[in-house]
Design a protein around this motif. Structure first.
Motif, mmCIF file in Angstrom:
data_model
loop_
_atom_site.group_PDB
_atom_site.id
_atom_site.type_symbol
_atom_site.label_atom_id
_atom_site.label_comp_id
_atom_site.label_asym_id
_atom_site.label_seq_id
_atom_site.Cartn_x
_atom_site.Cartn_y
_atom_site.Cartn_z
ATOM 1 N N PHE A 1 46.574 42.928 73.170
ATOM 2 C CA PHE A 1 45.131 42.588 73.197
ATOM 3 C C PHE A 1 44.902 41.451 72.510
ATOM 4 N N ALA A 2 45.657 41.219 71.758
ATOM 5 C CA ALA A 2 45.255 40.031 70.618
ATOM 6 C C ALA A 2 45.024 38.485 71.193
ATOM 7 N N PHE B 1 45.286 29.592 67.773
ATOM 8 C CA PHE B 1 44.232 30.731 67.357
ATOM 9 C C PHE B 1 42.996 30.404 68.059
ATOM 10 N N GLU B 2 42.583 29.247 68.134
ATOM 11 C CA GLU B 2 41.183 29.058 68.897
ATOM 12 C C GLU B 2 41.124 29.354 70.095
ATOM 13 N N ASN C 1 39.303 33.708 74.415
ATOM 14 C CA ASN C 1 39.545 34.407 75.422
ATOM 15 C C ASN C 1 38.819 35.624 75.078
ATOM 16 N N VAL C 2 38.868 36.300 73.803
ATOM 17 C CA VAL C 2 38.214 37.614 73.323
ATOM 18 C C VAL C 2 36.911 37.182 73.459
ATOM 19 N N ALA C 3 36.190 36.202 72.826
ATOM 20 C CA ALA C 3 34.942 36.058 72.902
ATOM 21 C C ALA C 3 34.339 36.129 74.363
ATOM 22 N N GLU D 1 37.685 37.294 66.191
ATOM 23 C CA GLU D 1 38.836 36.554 65.252
ATOM 24 C C GLU D 1 39.476 38.156 64.816
ATOM 25 N N ASP D 2 38.979 39.228 64.380
ATOM 26 C CA ASP D 2 39.561 40.389 64.142
ATOM 27 C C ASP D 2 40.626 40.898 65.204
#
Length: 364
Positions: A282-283, A312-313, A318-320, A339-340
Protein backbone atom coordinates in the motif's frame (compact mmCIF):
# COMPACT_ATOMS: atom_id res chain seq x y z
CA UNK A 1 34.93 115.28 10.72
CA UNK A 2 32.32 115.43 8.07
CA UNK A 3 28.94 113.83 8.56
CA UNK A 4 29.79 111.34 5.80
CA UNK A 5 32.97 110.24 7.56
CA UNK A 6 31.10 109.96 10.84
CA UNK A 7 28.44 107.77 9.28
CA UNK A 8 31.17 105.63 7.68
CA UNK A 9 33.01 105.19 10.94
CA UNK A 10 29.77 104.38 12.76
CA UNK A 11 28.82 101.85 10.09
CA UNK A 12 32.28 100.26 10.29
CA UNK A 13 31.99 100.02 14.03
CA UNK A 14 28.57 98.42 13.74
CA UNK A 15 29.92 95.82 11.29
CA UNK A 16 32.78 94.95 13.63
CA UNK A 17 30.32 94.73 16.52
CA UNK A 18 27.99 92.48 14.48
CA UNK A 19 30.89 90.33 13.36
CA UNK A 20 32.05 90.04 16.92
CA UNK A 21 28.52 89.08 18.07
CA UNK A 22 28.07 86.54 15.25
CA UNK A 23 31.52 85.19 15.93
CA UNK A 24 30.65 84.66 19.58
CA UNK A 25 27.29 83.14 18.63
CA UNK A 26 28.94 80.92 16.04
CA UNK A 27 31.53 79.87 18.53
CA UNK A 28 28.84 79.04 21.09
CA UNK A 29 26.84 77.01 18.58
CA UNK A 30 29.99 75.29 17.40
CA UNK A 31 30.95 74.39 20.95
CA UNK A 32 27.46 73.07 21.67
CA UNK A 33 27.52 71.01 18.47
CA UNK A 34 30.92 69.57 19.34
CA UNK A 35 29.76 68.87 22.88
CA UNK A 36 26.72 67.00 21.53
CA UNK A 37 28.91 65.03 19.14
CA UNK A 38 31.21 64.10 22.00
CA UNK A 39 28.19 63.14 24.13
CA UNK A 40 26.73 61.02 21.33
CA UNK A 41 30.09 59.40 20.77
CA UNK A 42 30.39 58.63 24.46
CA UNK A 43 26.92 57.08 24.47
CA UNK A 44 27.78 54.98 21.43
CA UNK A 45 30.97 53.88 23.08
CA UNK A 46 29.16 53.08 26.31
CA UNK A 47 26.56 51.02 24.41
CA UNK A 48 29.29 49.24 22.47
CA UNK A 49 30.93 48.25 25.75
CA UNK A 50 27.66 47.23 27.41
CA UNK A 51 26.47 45.15 24.44
CA UNK A 52 29.59 43.55 23.00
CA UNK A 53 27.82 40.42 21.79
CA UNK A 54 25.18 42.12 19.67
CA UNK A 55 25.48 40.99 16.03
CA UNK A 56 26.19 43.86 13.69
CA UNK A 57 23.44 42.70 11.32
CA UNK A 58 20.70 42.85 13.97
CA UNK A 59 18.76 46.09 14.33
CA UNK A 60 17.44 46.88 17.78
CA UNK A 61 13.98 48.40 17.75
CA UNK A 62 12.91 51.19 20.14
CA UNK A 63 10.95 48.70 22.24
CA UNK A 64 14.10 46.66 22.71
CA UNK A 65 15.79 49.66 24.30
CA UNK A 66 12.83 50.19 26.66
CA UNK A 67 12.82 46.74 28.23
CA UNK A 68 11.94 46.54 31.89
CA UNK A 69 14.48 45.24 34.35
CA UNK A 70 15.13 41.48 33.86
CA UNK A 71 12.82 41.43 30.83
CA UNK A 72 14.07 39.93 27.59
CA UNK A 73 13.25 40.00 23.91
CA UNK A 74 14.08 37.32 21.37
CA UNK A 75 14.74 38.22 17.73
CA UNK A 76 15.39 36.02 14.71
CA UNK A 77 18.93 36.34 13.47
CA UNK A 78 18.80 37.69 9.88
CA UNK A 79 21.01 34.85 8.64
CA UNK A 80 18.40 32.28 9.71
CA UNK A 81 15.60 34.03 7.87
CA UNK A 82 17.08 32.80 4.58
CA UNK A 83 17.60 29.24 5.84
CA UNK A 84 16.04 26.98 3.14
CA UNK A 85 14.72 24.47 5.69
CA UNK A 86 13.17 27.28 7.74
CA UNK A 87 11.52 28.66 4.60
CA UNK A 88 10.26 25.17 3.75
CA UNK A 89 8.79 24.80 7.24
CA UNK A 90 6.93 28.10 6.86
CA UNK A 91 5.52 27.00 3.50
CA UNK A 92 4.30 23.70 4.94
CA UNK A 93 2.60 25.53 7.81
CA UNK A 94 1.01 28.10 5.50
CA UNK A 95 -0.37 25.37 3.21
CA UNK A 96 -1.71 23.51 6.24
CA UNK A 97 -3.50 26.59 7.61
CA UNK A 98 -5.00 27.43 4.23
CA UNK A 99 -6.22 23.87 3.83
CA UNK A 100 -7.80 23.86 7.30
CA UNK A 101 -9.47 27.25 6.83
CA UNK A 102 -10.53 26.80 3.22
CA UNK A 103 -14.22 26.90 4.19
CA UNK A 104 -13.63 30.18 6.01
CA UNK A 105 -12.21 31.62 2.79
CA UNK A 106 -9.09 32.64 4.69
CA UNK A 107 -5.84 32.74 2.75
CA UNK A 108 -2.56 33.15 4.63
CA UNK A 109 0.43 34.37 2.66
CA UNK A 110 2.81 35.58 5.37
CA UNK A 111 2.94 34.16 8.91
CA UNK A 112 4.20 37.36 10.50
CA UNK A 113 1.70 39.69 8.85
CA UNK A 114 -1.34 37.40 8.88
CA UNK A 115 -1.22 35.80 12.33
CA UNK A 116 -0.07 38.51 14.73
CA UNK A 117 -3.53 39.96 15.50
CA UNK A 118 -5.13 36.67 16.61
CA UNK A 119 -7.84 36.52 13.92
CA UNK A 120 -6.40 33.57 11.97
CA UNK A 121 -5.17 31.85 15.13
CA UNK A 122 -8.71 32.02 16.52
CA UNK A 123 -10.23 30.39 13.43
CA UNK A 124 -7.48 27.75 13.28
CA UNK A 125 -7.86 26.80 16.94
CA UNK A 126 -11.64 26.62 16.65
CA UNK A 127 -11.38 24.37 13.59
CA UNK A 128 -8.82 22.04 15.17
CA UNK A 129 -10.38 21.83 18.63
CA UNK A 130 -14.06 22.07 17.69
CA UNK A 131 -14.44 24.72 20.38
CA UNK A 132 -15.98 28.15 19.82
CA UNK A 133 -14.21 31.09 21.48
CA UNK A 134 -16.11 34.10 22.75
CA UNK A 135 -14.16 36.91 21.09
CA UNK A 136 -14.94 39.84 18.82
CA UNK A 137 -14.87 38.90 15.14
CA UNK A 138 -12.89 41.92 13.93
CA UNK A 139 -10.67 44.17 16.01
CA UNK A 140 -8.73 47.08 14.53
CA UNK A 141 -7.19 48.67 17.61
CA UNK A 142 -4.02 47.36 19.17
CA UNK A 143 -5.77 46.95 22.52
CA UNK A 144 -8.59 44.97 20.91
CA UNK A 145 -6.13 42.77 19.01
CA UNK A 146 -4.16 41.99 22.15
CA UNK A 147 -7.34 41.20 24.08
CA UNK A 148 -8.43 38.75 21.38
CA UNK A 149 -4.93 37.26 21.22
CA UNK A 150 -4.93 36.88 25.01
CA UNK A 151 -8.19 34.92 24.90
CA UNK A 152 -7.00 32.70 22.04
CA UNK A 153 -3.63 31.94 23.61
CA UNK A 154 -5.20 31.21 27.00
CA UNK A 155 -7.41 28.61 25.33
CA UNK A 156 -4.43 27.16 23.44
CA UNK A 157 -2.28 27.01 26.57
CA UNK A 158 -5.04 25.41 28.65
CA UNK A 159 -5.22 22.64 26.09
CA UNK A 160 -1.51 22.11 25.52
CA UNK A 161 0.08 22.67 28.93
CA UNK A 162 -1.48 19.64 30.67
CA UNK A 163 -0.14 17.45 27.84
CA UNK A 164 3.42 18.51 28.62
CA UNK A 165 3.96 20.80 25.64
CA UNK A 166 6.47 23.63 26.05
CA UNK A 167 4.72 27.03 25.97
CA UNK A 168 7.31 29.28 24.35
CA UNK A 169 5.14 32.15 23.12
CA UNK A 170 3.04 34.97 24.57
CA UNK A 171 0.77 37.84 23.61
CA UNK A 172 3.64 40.31 23.25
CA UNK A 173 5.84 38.00 21.17
CA UNK A 174 3.03 37.01 18.79
CA UNK A 175 1.64 40.54 18.45
CA UNK A 176 5.11 41.98 17.84
CA UNK A 177 5.37 39.58 14.85
CA UNK A 178 8.09 37.44 16.38
CA UNK A 179 8.39 34.83 13.62
CA UNK A 180 10.16 32.29 15.84
CA UNK A 181 7.35 32.38 18.42
CA UNK A 182 4.66 32.17 15.71
CA UNK A 183 6.30 29.20 13.99
CA UNK A 184 6.93 27.39 17.28
CA UNK A 185 3.25 27.82 18.22
CA UNK A 186 2.07 26.48 14.86
CA UNK A 187 4.47 23.51 14.95
CA UNK A 188 3.18 22.60 18.42
CA UNK A 189 -0.44 22.83 17.27
CA UNK A 190 0.34 20.73 14.20
CA UNK A 191 1.96 18.03 16.31
CA UNK A 192 -0.72 18.05 19.00
CA UNK A 193 -3.58 17.73 16.51
CA UNK A 194 -1.59 15.29 14.38
CA UNK A 195 -1.86 17.43 11.27
CA UNK A 196 -1.71 15.39 8.02
CA UNK A 197 1.44 17.19 6.91
CA UNK A 198 5.12 16.38 6.81
CA UNK A 199 7.11 18.81 8.92
CA UNK A 200 10.73 19.20 7.76
CA UNK A 201 13.05 17.48 10.21
CA UNK A 202 15.76 19.15 12.30
CA UNK A 203 14.84 22.75 11.55
CA UNK A 204 16.83 25.07 13.80
CA UNK A 205 17.31 28.84 13.74
CA UNK A 206 19.66 31.26 15.43
CA UNK A 207 18.04 33.87 17.63
CA UNK A 208 19.39 36.92 19.42
CA UNK A 209 18.32 37.27 23.05
CA UNK A 210 18.35 40.79 24.47
CA UNK A 211 17.95 41.04 28.25
CA UNK A 212 18.10 44.05 30.55
CA UNK A 213 19.95 43.55 33.81
CA UNK A 214 20.81 46.37 36.19
CA UNK A 215 19.81 48.85 33.52
CA UNK A 216 22.19 47.41 30.93
CA UNK A 217 21.22 45.48 27.80
CA UNK A 218 22.95 42.13 27.52
CA UNK A 219 22.79 40.17 24.30
CA UNK A 220 23.54 36.59 23.37
CA UNK A 221 22.97 34.33 20.40
CA UNK A 222 21.47 30.86 20.81
CA UNK A 223 20.20 28.13 18.50
CA UNK A 224 16.53 27.23 18.84
CA UNK A 225 15.29 23.86 17.60
CA UNK A 226 11.85 24.06 15.99
CA UNK A 227 11.44 20.47 14.78
CA UNK A 228 13.11 17.15 15.54
CA UNK A 229 12.70 13.81 13.77
CA UNK A 230 9.37 12.73 12.36
CA UNK A 231 9.31 9.74 14.69
CA UNK A 232 9.89 11.88 17.77
CA UNK A 233 7.34 14.49 16.72
CA UNK A 234 4.70 11.90 15.91
CA UNK A 235 5.47 10.00 19.09
CA UNK A 236 3.93 12.75 21.17
CA UNK A 237 0.42 11.82 20.08
CA UNK A 238 -2.13 9.81 21.94
CA UNK A 239 -1.39 6.12 21.88
CA UNK A 240 -4.00 3.83 20.38
CA UNK A 241 -4.74 0.12 20.12
CA UNK A 242 -2.05 -0.42 17.50
CA UNK A 243 0.63 0.99 19.80
CA UNK A 244 -0.51 -1.43 22.50
CA UNK A 245 -0.53 -4.36 20.08
CA UNK A 246 2.95 -3.64 18.79
CA UNK A 247 4.41 -3.09 22.25
CA UNK A 248 2.66 -5.76 24.30
CA UNK A 249 0.92 -8.27 22.04
CA UNK A 250 2.75 -8.64 18.73
CA UNK A 251 1.26 -12.12 18.33
CA UNK A 252 -2.25 -10.67 18.31
CA UNK A 253 -1.14 -8.07 15.78
CA UNK A 254 -0.83 -10.83 13.20
CA UNK A 255 -4.48 -11.69 13.75
CA UNK A 256 -5.44 -8.08 13.00
CA UNK A 257 -3.23 -8.00 9.89
CA UNK A 258 -4.78 -11.23 8.64
CA UNK A 259 -8.27 -9.81 9.08
CA UNK A 260 -7.35 -6.65 7.19
CA UNK A 261 -5.71 -8.60 4.37
CA UNK A 262 -8.84 -10.71 4.02
CA UNK A 263 -10.95 -7.54 3.90
CA UNK A 264 -8.90 -5.72 1.24
CA UNK A 265 -8.48 -8.83 -0.93
CA UNK A 266 -12.24 -9.41 -0.90
CA UNK A 267 -12.49 -6.22 -2.97
CA UNK A 268 -9.15 -6.07 -4.81
CA UNK A 269 -9.65 -9.59 -6.14
CA UNK A 270 -12.37 -8.11 -8.36
CA UNK A 271 -9.50 -6.49 -10.30
CA UNK A 272 -7.40 -9.66 -10.10
CA UNK A 273 -5.16 -8.02 -7.49
CA UNK A 274 -4.00 -9.57 -4.24
CA UNK A 275 -2.27 -8.24 -1.14
CA UNK A 276 0.04 -10.29 1.06
CA UNK A 277 2.07 -7.52 2.76
CA UNK A 278 0.10 -4.56 4.07
CA UNK A 279 2.88 -2.07 4.73
CA UNK A 280 4.74 -2.56 1.44
CA UNK A 281 1.93 -3.08 -1.06
CA UNK A 282 0.00 0.00 0.00
CA UNK A 283 3.08 2.23 0.20
CA UNK A 284 2.80 3.66 -3.32
CA UNK A 285 -0.90 4.49 -2.91
CA UNK A 286 -2.08 2.64 -6.04
CA UNK A 287 -3.94 -0.15 -4.24
CA UNK A 288 -5.34 2.39 -1.80
CA UNK A 289 -6.85 4.48 -4.63
CA UNK A 290 -8.25 1.42 -6.41
CA UNK A 291 -9.64 0.07 -3.14
CA UNK A 292 -11.53 3.31 -2.49
CA UNK A 293 -13.07 3.17 -5.95
CA UNK A 294 -14.20 -0.42 -5.33
CA UNK A 295 -15.62 0.37 -1.90
CA UNK A 296 -17.53 3.40 -3.18
CA UNK A 297 -18.57 1.75 -6.44
CA UNK A 298 -16.94 3.99 -9.05
CA UNK A 299 -14.07 3.90 -11.49
CA UNK A 300 -11.17 6.20 -10.66
CA UNK A 301 -9.86 7.87 -13.85
CA UNK A 302 -6.24 6.91 -14.39
CA UNK A 303 -5.20 10.51 -15.01
CA UNK A 304 -6.00 11.35 -11.39
CA UNK A 305 -3.11 9.32 -9.99
CA UNK A 306 0.15 7.63 -10.96
CA UNK A 307 -0.49 3.99 -11.89
CA UNK A 308 3.24 3.22 -11.80
CA UNK A 309 4.72 5.85 -9.45
CA UNK A 310 8.48 6.12 -9.44
CA UNK A 311 9.35 9.05 -7.15
CA UNK A 312 8.57 9.65 -3.51
CA UNK A 313 6.49 12.67 -4.48
CA UNK A 314 4.34 10.64 -6.89
CA UNK A 315 3.66 8.04 -4.20
CA UNK A 316 2.72 10.75 -1.70
CA UNK A 317 0.39 12.22 -4.32
CA UNK A 318 -1.36 8.86 -4.70
CA UNK A 319 -1.84 8.32 -0.96
CA UNK A 320 -3.01 11.91 -0.46
CA UNK A 321 -5.47 11.46 -3.32
CA UNK A 322 -6.80 8.29 -1.68
CA UNK A 323 -7.27 10.28 1.53
CA UNK A 324 -9.31 12.82 -0.44
CA UNK A 325 -11.50 10.03 -1.78
CA UNK A 326 -12.05 8.82 1.79
CA UNK A 327 -13.21 12.26 2.85
CA UNK A 328 -15.47 12.47 -0.19
CA UNK A 329 -16.99 9.21 1.02
CA UNK A 330 -17.85 10.76 4.36
CA UNK A 331 -14.88 9.52 6.39
CA UNK A 332 -12.87 11.82 8.59
CA UNK A 333 -9.46 12.94 7.37
CA UNK A 334 -7.02 10.15 8.31
CA UNK A 335 -4.77 11.00 11.22
CA UNK A 336 -1.91 9.23 9.49
CA UNK A 337 0.10 11.28 7.02
CA UNK A 338 0.62 10.25 3.40
CA UNK A 339 4.38 10.41 3.92
CA UNK A 340 4.18 7.86 6.76
CA UNK A 341 2.35 5.35 4.59
CA UNK A 342 4.90 5.84 1.80
CA UNK A 343 7.73 5.39 4.31
CA UNK A 344 6.40 1.91 5.20
CA UNK A 345 5.17 2.97 8.63
CA UNK A 346 3.17 -0.08 9.66
CA UNK A 347 1.07 1.66 12.31
CA UNK A 348 0.10 4.46 9.92
CA UNK A 349 -0.95 1.95 7.25
CA UNK A 350 -2.88 -0.15 9.78
CA UNK A 351 -4.73 2.91 11.05
CA UNK A 352 -5.84 3.84 7.53
CA UNK A 353 -6.94 0.31 6.60
CA UNK A 354 -8.63 -0.33 9.92
CA UNK A 355 -10.64 2.86 9.43
CA UNK A 356 -11.77 1.53 6.04
CA UNK A 357 -12.56 -1.87 7.55
CA UNK A 358 -14.70 -0.25 10.26
CA UNK A 359 -16.72 1.76 7.74
CA UNK A 360 -16.96 -0.75 4.86
CA UNK A 361 -16.80 -4.21 6.49
CA UNK A 362 -20.35 -4.95 5.37
CA UNK A 363 -19.79 -3.75 1.79
CA UNK A 364 -20.11 -6.37 -0.95
Amino acid sequence: MSSTSARSAAHSGKIKKDESFLGKLGGTLSRKKKAKEVSDLQEEGKYAINAPLLPASTDLLPEDMLLEENAERIMLDPTSRENPKFKDLQKVLIDWINNELEEERIIVKDLEEDLYDGQVLQKLFEKLSGRKLNVAEVTQSEIGQKQKLQTVLEAVNELLRPQGWTIDWGVDSIHSKNLVAIVFLLVTLAMHFMAPIRLPEHVAVKVVVVKKKEGILHTSRITKELTTTTEMMMGRFERDAFDTLLDHAPDKLNVVKTSLITFVNKHLNKLNLEVTELESQFADGVYLVLLMGLLEGYFVPLYNFFLTPESFEQKVHNVAFAFELMQDGGLKKPKARPEDVVNLNLKATLRVLYNLFTNYKSAD
